[in-house]
Motif scaffolding. Structure first.
Motif: not given
Length: 68
Positions: A1-14
């Motif tokens: 399993m690959s390592e999580v590099k970053s987390v991006v929070e998105v809005l519903a409009k995205d």
């Protein structure tokens, strides 16, 4: 399993079309580009890019409208 590099929070409009966001996203540096993929955030509130491991998830309080 690959390592999580970053987390991006998105809005519903995205979110595009059937509940997806594109990766790489515009905020990523050019040197880290990979082929464009669409990550489904409509199920379980998020998903992970198979290339770079970036996790995309809906920001708390955001809701997607059901498509009819």
């Amino acid at each position: 399993m690959s390592e999580v590099k970053s987390v991006v929070e998105v809005l519903a409009k995205d979110v595009q079309g059937p509940g997806v966001v594109a990766c790489p996203n515009p905020a990523m540096p050019l040197w880290s580009n990979h082929p464009r993929v669409f990550v489904d955030v409509s199920h379980e509130g998020g998903g992970k890019c198979p290339y770079c491991g970036t996790v995309y998830r809906l920001k708390d309080g955001e809701h997607l409208h059901a498509a009819h």
